[in-house]
Design a protein around this motif. Structure first.
Motif, mmCIF file in Angstrom:
data_model
loop_
_atom_site.group_PDB
_atom_site.id
_atom_site.type_symbol
_atom_site.label_atom_id
_atom_site.label_comp_id
_atom_site.label_asym_id
_atom_site.label_seq_id
_atom_site.Cartn_x
_atom_site.Cartn_y
_atom_site.Cartn_z
ATOM 1 N N ILE A 1 0.847 -1.203 0.000
ATOM 2 C CA ILE A 1 0.000 0.000 0.000
ATOM 3 C C ILE A 1 0.877 1.246 0.000
ATOM 4 C CG2 ILE A 1 -1.652 1.377 1.331
ATOM 5 C CD1 ILE A 1 -3.096 -0.971 0.274
ATOM 6 N N TRP A 2 1.828 1.309 0.941
ATOM 7 C CA TRP A 2 2.669 2.506 1.031
ATOM 8 C C TRP A 2 3.510 2.681 -0.234
ATOM 9 C CZ3 TRP A 2 -0.381 3.476 4.537
ATOM 10 C CH2 TRP A 2 -0.473 2.848 5.768
ATOM 11 N N ARG A 3 4.043 1.588 -0.761
ATOM 12 C CA ARG A 3 5.003 1.668 -1.865
ATOM 13 C C ARG A 3 4.358 2.006 -3.212
ATOM 14 N NH1 ARG A 3 6.637 -3.060 -1.319
ATOM 15 N NH2 ARG A 3 5.557 -4.062 -3.061
ATOM 16 N N GLU A 4 3.161 1.496 -3.465
ATOM 17 C CA GLU A 4 2.606 1.558 -4.811
ATOM 18 C C GLU A 4 1.457 2.544 -4.995
ATOM 19 O OE1 GLU A 4 1.684 -2.261 -6.448
ATOM 20 O OE2 GLU A 4 3.624 -3.132 -5.874
ATOM 21 N N SER A 5 0.916 3.077 -3.919
ATOM 22 C CA SER A 5 -0.287 3.903 -4.039
ATOM 23 C C SER A 5 0.036 5.336 -4.468
ATOM 24 C CB SER A 5 -1.041 3.944 -2.710
ATOM 25 O OG SER A 5 -1.472 2.656 -2.339
ATOM 26 N N ASP A 6 -0.766 5.849 -5.394
ATOM 27 C CA ASP A 6 -0.739 7.276 -5.727
ATOM 28 C C ASP A 6 -1.671 8.049 -4.791
ATOM 29 O OD1 ASP A 6 0.934 7.227 -8.245
ATOM 30 O OD2 ASP A 6 -0.650 5.820 -8.805
ATOM 31 N N ALA A 7 -2.642 7.349 -4.223
ATOM 32 C CA ALA A 7 -3.544 7.920 -3.224
ATOM 33 C C ALA A 7 -3.877 6.825 -2.229
ATOM 34 C CB ALA A 7 -4.814 8.458 -3.871
ATOM 35 N N ILE A 8 -4.017 7.203 -0.965
ATOM 36 C CA ILE A 8 -4.329 6.254 0.106
ATOM 37 C C ILE A 8 -5.580 6.739 0.821
ATOM 38 C CG2 ILE A 8 -3.562 5.343 2.341
ATOM 39 C CD1 ILE A 8 -0.658 5.669 1.253
ATOM 40 N N SER A 9 -6.536 5.822 1.032
ATOM 41 C CA SER A 9 -7.766 6.178 1.729
ATOM 42 C C SER A 9 -7.988 5.196 2.875
ATOM 43 C CB SER A 9 -8.953 6.153 0.759
ATOM 44 O OG SER A 9 -10.106 6.706 1.338
#
Length: 309
Positions: free
Chosen positions: A189-197
């Motif tokens: 999640i941290w490495r690949e996300s352009d946005a995190i919800s």
């Protein structure tokens, strides 16, 4: 007649109709522990519907007849569940009742961040025309990382998929995910996300989940959206990350301390889009949560033999 205490100033009419055989006592919009203890001592409710404020051991001990604490919504972090279990009091929640409302708020905050909606609105009202200098972010083809894949997270996932986003998600309890949601670990999640919800409940294990360490692992320019619980985010670390550009923009509907008071460091800070924890507050969700809370407590009271009399 048995009493039900509402830790709020009102309850939807359809919910009140379900509870017509009980006396209803309201604690008001901003109940304190002391006021709740006093009301419990005066009325000894068999059930509490929790809208605002916290319900801990002192409140429970002031109500010997208490059988069930029913959350007006899905998040039960304001209820001391360990204390309730020790006293044989059941805790229930209206899971999913506000899923559509909160998911829509998360989408609104995501779009506001990606498209600089608030910033451009302010500039327009001040007489500026930034067409030649502003470029917003296109979400289609980018990756959204969801932490929590319950009713709200999955509703939001469907919206993100409809935008053409790649949806990855972390939830150790999720089963049978739709094919457009890829289950991954938090590191991914941290490495690949352009946005995190964020769409998970607040627990002792995930408090401060988004902190300086995890934010540093994210892509530079990530968008952060939180419509879950403020305690999931280290607010000082997020402020520093936004100021440094590590986080492009943050859309927040929940905060570590609520209500937010004057002088909070997020106020007047560019690249923060803020709303006062109203994601689940729509006319439809208000009814759905009230009815859900009422039905849940009635089921418990029926099982316990403490129905209205």
């Amino acid at each position: 007649m048995s009493t039900i205490l509402i830790t709020g100033a009102d309850l939807a009419a359809p919910a009140l109709e379900l509870l017509r055989d009980y006396d209803i006592v309201y604690a008001g919009k901003t109940p304190t522990e002391d006021s709740l203890v006093a009301l419990c001592r005066a009325h000894d409710p068999v059930a509490i519907i929790v809208r605002y404020g916290k319900v801990g051991a002192a409140v429970m001990d002031a109500a010997p007849a208490l059988k069930v604490i029913s959350k007006h919504g899905s998040g039960t972090d304001t209820i001391d569940k360990v204390a309730a279990q020790a006293r044989g009091i059941e805790v229930v929640a209206a899971v999913g009742a506000n899923a559509a409302a909160v998911a829509e708020q998360a989408l609104a905050l995501l779009l506001a961040c990606a498209k600089s909606v608030v910033e451009l609105n302010d500039r327009m009202h001040d007489g500026h025309w930034d067409k030649s200098t502003h470029k917003s972010l296109e979400l289609g083809g980018r990756t959204i990382g969801l932490v929590g894949l319950g009713a709200i997270g999955l509703r939001f996932a469907r919206m993100a998929d409809a935008l053409g986003m790649r949806v990855i998600g972390f939830d150790p309890y999720a089963r049978k995910l739709p094919d457009y949601v890829q289950s991954v670990d938090l590191a991914t999640i941290w490495r690949e996300s352009d946005a995190i919800s964020l769409h998970c409940p607040l627990t002792d294990d995930n408090r401060g989940l988004l902190d300086a360490q995890t934010l540093a692992q994210c892509k530079r320019g990530v968008i952060v959206v939180n419509t879950a619980r403020g305690g999931l985010v280290d607010e000082d670390a997020l402020l520093a990350a936004v100021r440094s550009g590590q986080v492009m923009s943050a859309g927040l509907d929940s905060f570590a301390v609520e209500p937010m008071t004057a002088g909070h460091p997020f106020q007047h800070e560019p690249h923060f889009v803020l709303s006062p924890h109203i994601g689940g507050v729509t006319s439809d969700a208000y009814v759905n949560m009230g009815v859900g809370a009422a039905k849940n407590l009635l089921q418990v009271l029926a099982r316990s033999g403490a129905a209205a009399h």
